[in-house]
Design a protein around this motif. Structure first.
Motif, PDB file in Angstrom:
ATOM      1  N   ALA A  40       0.699  -1.222   0.006  1.00 49.84           N
ATOM      2  CA  ALA A  40      -0.074  -0.106  -0.222  1.00 49.84           C
ATOM      3  C   ALA A  40       0.821   1.285   0.011  1.00 49.84           C
ATOM      4  O   ALA A  40       1.895   1.267   0.680  1.00 49.84           O
ATOM      5  CB  ALA A  40      -0.849   0.070   1.162  1.00 49.84           C
ATOM      6  N   PRO A  41       0.218   2.219  -0.594  1.00 49.95           N
ATOM      7  CA  PRO A  41       1.018   3.593  -0.441  1.00 49.95           C
ATOM      8  C   PRO A  41       0.960   4.336   0.865  1.00 49.95           C
ATOM      9  O   PRO A  41      -0.115   3.970   1.512  1.00 49.95           O
ATOM     10  CB  PRO A  41       0.484   4.513  -1.766  1.00 49.95           C
ATOM     11  N   VAL A  42       1.975   5.097   0.993  1.00 47.91           N
ATOM     12  CA  VAL A  42       1.852   6.204   2.208  1.00 47.91           C
ATOM     13  C   VAL A  42       0.904   7.175   1.786  1.00 47.91           C
ATOM     14  O   VAL A  42       1.034   7.837   0.557  1.00 47.91           O
ATOM     15  CB  VAL A  42       2.895   6.788   2.694  1.00 47.91           C
ATOM     16  N   ASP A  43      -0.158   7.482   2.613  1.00 47.58           N
ATOM     17  CA  ASP A  43      -1.460   8.406   2.297  1.00 47.58           C
ATOM     18  C   ASP A  43      -1.024   9.588   3.486  1.00 47.58           C
ATOM     19  O   ASP A  43      -1.696   9.079   4.601  1.00 47.58           O
ATOM     20  CB  ASP A  43      -2.452   7.810   2.067  1.00 47.58           C
ATOM     21  N   ASP A  44      -0.701  10.642   3.441  1.00 47.86           N
ATOM     22  CA  ASP A  44      -0.561  11.477   4.427  1.00 47.86           C
ATOM     23  C   ASP A  44       0.167  11.153   5.681  1.00 47.86           C
ATOM     24  O   ASP A  44      -0.441  11.159   6.623  1.00 47.86           O
ATOM     25  CB  ASP A  44      -1.958  12.057   4.549  1.00 47.86           C
ATOM     26  N   GLY A  45       1.016  10.481   5.480  1.00 50.81           N
ATOM     27  CA  GLY A  45       1.830   9.780   6.671  1.00 50.81           C
ATOM     28  C   GLY A  45       1.340   8.581   7.304  1.00 50.81           C
ATOM     29  O   GLY A  45       1.859   8.122   8.341  1.00 50.81           O
ATOM     30  N   VAL A  46       0.210   7.992   6.514  1.00 54.35           N
ATOM     31  CA  VAL A  46      -0.390   6.907   6.961  1.00 54.35           C
ATOM     32  C   VAL A  46      -0.602   5.909   6.077  1.00 54.35           C
ATOM     33  O   VAL A  46      -0.830   6.115   4.702  1.00 54.35           O
ATOM     34  CB  VAL A  46      -1.895   6.876   7.604  1.00 54.35           C
ATOM     35  N   VAL A  47      -0.372   4.446   6.479  1.00 51.35           N
ATOM     36  CA  VAL A  47      -0.784   3.272   5.470  1.00 51.35           C
ATOM     37  C   VAL A  47      -1.663   2.428   6.079  1.00 51.35           C
ATOM     38  O   VAL A  47      -1.552   2.276   7.445  1.00 51.35           O
ATOM     39  CB  VAL A  47       0.687   2.565   5.361  1.00 51.35           C
ATOM     40  N   THR A  48      -2.555   2.357   5.215  1.00 56.85           N
ATOM     41  CA  THR A  48      -3.852   1.066   5.934  1.00 56.85           C
ATOM     42  C   THR A  48      -3.708  -0.087   4.820  1.00 56.85           C
ATOM     43  O   THR A  48      -3.768   0.178   3.760  1.00 56.85           O
ATOM     44  CB  THR A  48      -4.860   2.085   5.736  1.00 56.85           C
ATOM     45  N   PHE A  49      -4.098  -1.186   5.741  1.00 55.10           N
ATOM     46  CA  PHE A  49      -4.153  -2.365   5.239  1.00 55.10           C
ATOM     47  C   PHE A  49      -5.406  -2.981   5.293  1.00 55.10           C
ATOM     48  O   PHE A  49      -6.165  -2.840   6.286  1.00 55.10           O
ATOM     49  CB  PHE A  49      -3.269  -3.555   5.420  1.00 55.10           C
ATOM     50  N   LEU A  50      -6.032  -3.788   4.512  1.00 52.78           N
ATOM     51  CA  LEU A  50      -7.297  -4.338   4.763  1.00 52.78           C
ATOM     52  C   LEU A  50      -7.120  -5.364   5.950  1.00 52.78           C
ATOM     53  O   LEU A  50      -5.985  -5.865   6.243  1.00 52.78           O
ATOM     54  CB  LEU A  50      -7.611  -5.203   3.482  1.00 52.78           C
ATOM     55  N   PRO A  51      -8.195  -5.678   6.590  1.00 50.84           N
ATOM     56  CA  PRO A  51      -8.072  -6.392   7.648  1.00 50.84           C
ATOM     57  C   PRO A  51      -7.403  -7.997   7.429  1.00 50.84           C
ATOM     58  O   PRO A  51      -7.788  -8.371   6.244  1.00 50.84           O
ATOM     59  CB  PRO A  51      -9.770  -6.759   8.221  1.00 50.84           C
ATOM     60  N   GLN A  52      -6.953  -8.510   8.330  1.00 50.63           N
ATOM     61  CA  GLN A  52      -6.170  -9.753   8.155  1.00 50.63           C
ATOM     62  C   GLN A  52      -6.506 -10.901   9.143  1.00 50.63           C
ATOM     63  O   GLN A  52      -6.991 -10.456  10.251  1.00 50.63           O
ATOM     64  CB  GLN A  52      -4.840  -9.656   8.191  1.00 50.63           C
ATOM     65  N   PRO A  53      -6.348 -12.179   9.000  1.00 51.71           N
ATOM     66  CA  PRO A  53      -6.699 -13.312   9.735  1.00 51.71           C
ATOM     67  C   PRO A  53      -5.892 -12.889  10.984  1.00 51.71           C
ATOM     68  O   PRO A  53      -4.606 -12.477  10.728  1.00 51.71           O
ATOM     69  CB  PRO A  53      -6.278 -14.384   9.011  1.00 51.71           C
ATOM     70  N   GLU A  54      -6.105 -13.910  11.974  1.00 52.53           N
ATOM     71  CA  GLU A  54      -5.145 -13.617  13.180  1.00 52.53           C
ATOM     72  C   GLU A  54      -3.911 -14.067  13.011  1.00 52.53           C
ATOM     73  O   GLU A  54      -3.635 -15.175  12.100  1.00 52.53           O
ATOM     74  CB  GLU A  54      -5.656 -14.713  14.374  1.00 52.53           C
ATOM     75  N   GLY A  55      -2.752 -13.369  13.595  1.00 49.07           N
ATOM     76  CA  GLY A  55      -1.378 -13.817  13.081  1.00 49.07           C
ATOM     77  C   GLY A  55      -0.415 -12.694  13.357  1.00 49.07           C
ATOM     78  O   GLY A  55      -0.824 -11.388  13.752  1.00 49.07           O
ATOM     79  N   GLY A  56       0.622 -12.940  13.252  1.00 49.43           N
ATOM     80  CA  GLY A  56       1.745 -11.921  13.449  1.00 49.43           C
ATOM     81  C   GLY A  56       2.342 -11.547  11.819  1.00 49.43           C
ATOM     82  O   GLY A  56       2.356 -12.417  11.124  1.00 49.43           O
ATOM     83  N   TYR A  57       2.358 -10.216  11.724  1.00 49.38           N
ATOM     84  CA  TYR A  57       2.792  -9.672  10.410  1.00 49.38           C
ATOM     85  C   TYR A  57       3.848  -8.853  10.460  1.00 49.38           C
ATOM     86  O   TYR A  57       3.975  -7.879  11.295  1.00 49.38           O
ATOM     87  CB  TYR A  57       1.791  -8.942   9.751  1.00 49.38           C
ATOM     88  N   GLY A  58       4.837  -8.796   9.570  1.00 53.48           N
ATOM     89  CA  GLY A  58       5.853  -7.983   9.286  1.00 53.48           C
ATOM     90  C   GLY A  58       5.361  -6.802   8.579  1.00 53.48           C
ATOM     91  O   GLY A  58       4.566  -7.122   7.510  1.00 53.48           O
ATOM     92  N   VAL A  59       5.935  -5.568   8.673  1.00 49.41           N
ATOM     93  CA  VAL A  59       5.497  -4.426   7.985  1.00 49.41           C
ATOM     94  C   VAL A  59       7.126  -3.762   7.494  1.00 49.41           C
ATOM     95  O   VAL A  59       7.807  -3.553   8.444  1.00 49.41           O
ATOM     96  CB  VAL A  59       4.920  -3.577   8.446  1.00 49.41           C
ATOM     97  N   ASP A  60       7.330  -3.563   6.338  1.00 48.33           N
ATOM     98  CA  ASP A  60       8.690  -2.883   6.044  1.00 48.33           C
ATOM     99  C   ASP A  60       8.468  -1.888   4.519  1.00 48.33           C
ATOM    100  O   ASP A  60       7.610  -2.080   3.795  1.00 48.33           O
ATOM    101  CB  ASP A  60       9.662  -3.960   5.737  1.00 48.33           C
ATOM    102  N   ALA A  61       9.357  -1.043   4.589  1.00 48.78           N
ATOM    103  CA  ALA A  61       9.313  -0.181   3.514  1.00 48.78           C
ATOM    104  C   ALA A  61      10.873   0.425   3.573  1.00 48.78           C
ATOM    105  O   ALA A  61      11.270   0.871   4.550  1.00 48.78           O
ATOM    106  CB  ALA A  61       8.518   1.017   3.716  1.00 48.78           C
ATOM    107  N   ASN A  62      11.604   0.417   2.270  1.00 48.94           N
ATOM    108  CA  ASN A  62      13.014   0.865   2.223  1.00 48.94           C
ATOM    109  C   ASN A  62      13.679   0.385   3.746  1.00 48.94           C
ATOM    110  O   ASN A  62      13.999  -0.842   3.965  1.00 48.94           O
ATOM    111  CB  ASN A  62      12.997   2.464   2.346  1.00 48.94           C
ATOM    112  N   ASP A  63      14.212   1.622   4.361  1.00 48.20           N
ATOM    113  CA  ASP A  63      15.123   1.125   5.694  1.00 48.20           C
ATOM    114  C   ASP A  63      14.223   1.099   6.962  1.00 48.20           C
ATOM    115  O   ASP A  63      14.848   1.009   7.976  1.00 48.20           O
ATOM    116  CB  ASP A  63      16.191   2.263   5.898  1.00 48.20           C
ATOM    117  N   ALA A  64      12.891   0.827   6.828  1.00 49.66           N
ATOM    118  CA  ALA A  64      11.979   0.951   8.039  1.00 49.66           C
ATOM    119  C   ALA A  64      11.544  -0.315   8.049  1.00 49.66           C
ATOM    120  O   ALA A  64      11.028  -1.065   7.145  1.00 49.66           O
ATOM    121  CB  ALA A  64      11.277   1.905   8.166  1.00 49.66           C
TER     122      ALA A  64
END
Length: 191
Positions: A40-64
């Motif tokens: 997903a793109p950054v929109d005004d400093g925020v990223v929103t993903f659709l709801p996901q099933p239970e679990g652990g998720y990684g989030v990454d972009a460039n160096d973050a």
């Protein structure tokens, strides 16, 4: 500073995953183990993903990078922190950011009470048993902010001991050594 910071410590199933993207350029990826789930793109400093099933998720972009949990019951994977300072006009933003940054889904509130034998104080601002200034307004602000950050605020109250002022009333229920002296915590709490 480039940073990805979850909007909440834990997300519920069916709830969109929202991540604050500070100085992040380009798309942000949501991964489950090594599988790309969404981008997903950054929109005004925020990223929103659709709801996901239970679990652990990684989030990454460039160096973050960061992680998020999606859990129906956050305490199935408890991550615990604590708060212990409640002076008047304390700024709560740093506490909330750390709750989100460290994915703390439970925060215990230590030493917020008036006395060990009488939890609620005679006024909203008071000195606790150790002489620290406590503001119940600050306690309430922190509780609300921690809850808003997706974490469970929990009260801690020492119900195993009393201070000098309450000892005469509770002495009959005290714990005593063989020599008859009471068990104490430090020299200010009687068990």
């Amino acid at each position: 500073m480039t940073e990805l910071l979850p909007a909440k410590a834990t997300f519920a199933p069916g709830e969109p995953i929202v991540v604050e993207a500070r100085d992040v350029r380009g798309p942000v990826r949501l991964l489950h183990l090594d599988r790309l789930v969404a981008e997903a793109p950054v929109d005004d400093g925020v990223v929103t993903f659709l709801p996901q099933p239970e679990g652990g998720y990684g989030v990454d972009a460039n160096d973050a990078s960061t992680a998020v949990d999606v859990l129906a019951d956050p305490l199935t994977r408890p991550r615990y922190g604590f708060v212990s300072h409640y002076e008047a006009d304390r700024v709560v933003d740093g506490v909330v950011e750390n709750v989100r940054r460290f994915h703390l889904n439970a925060v215990q509130f230590y030493d917020w009470m008036y006395r060990h034998a009488k939890l609620m104080p005679p006024s909203d601002e008071f000195e606790d048993a150790l002489g620290q200034t406590v503001s119940l307004a600050t306690v309430r602000q922190l509780v609300a902010a921690v809850r808003e950050a997706g974490s469970l605020p929990m009260a801690y109250a020492a119900v195993y001991a009393v201070g000098a002022e309450a000892w005469p009333e509770w002495e009959g229920d005290g714990l005593f050594r063989r020599d008859g002296s009471p068990w104490m915590l430090g020299n200010f709490l009687w068990n």
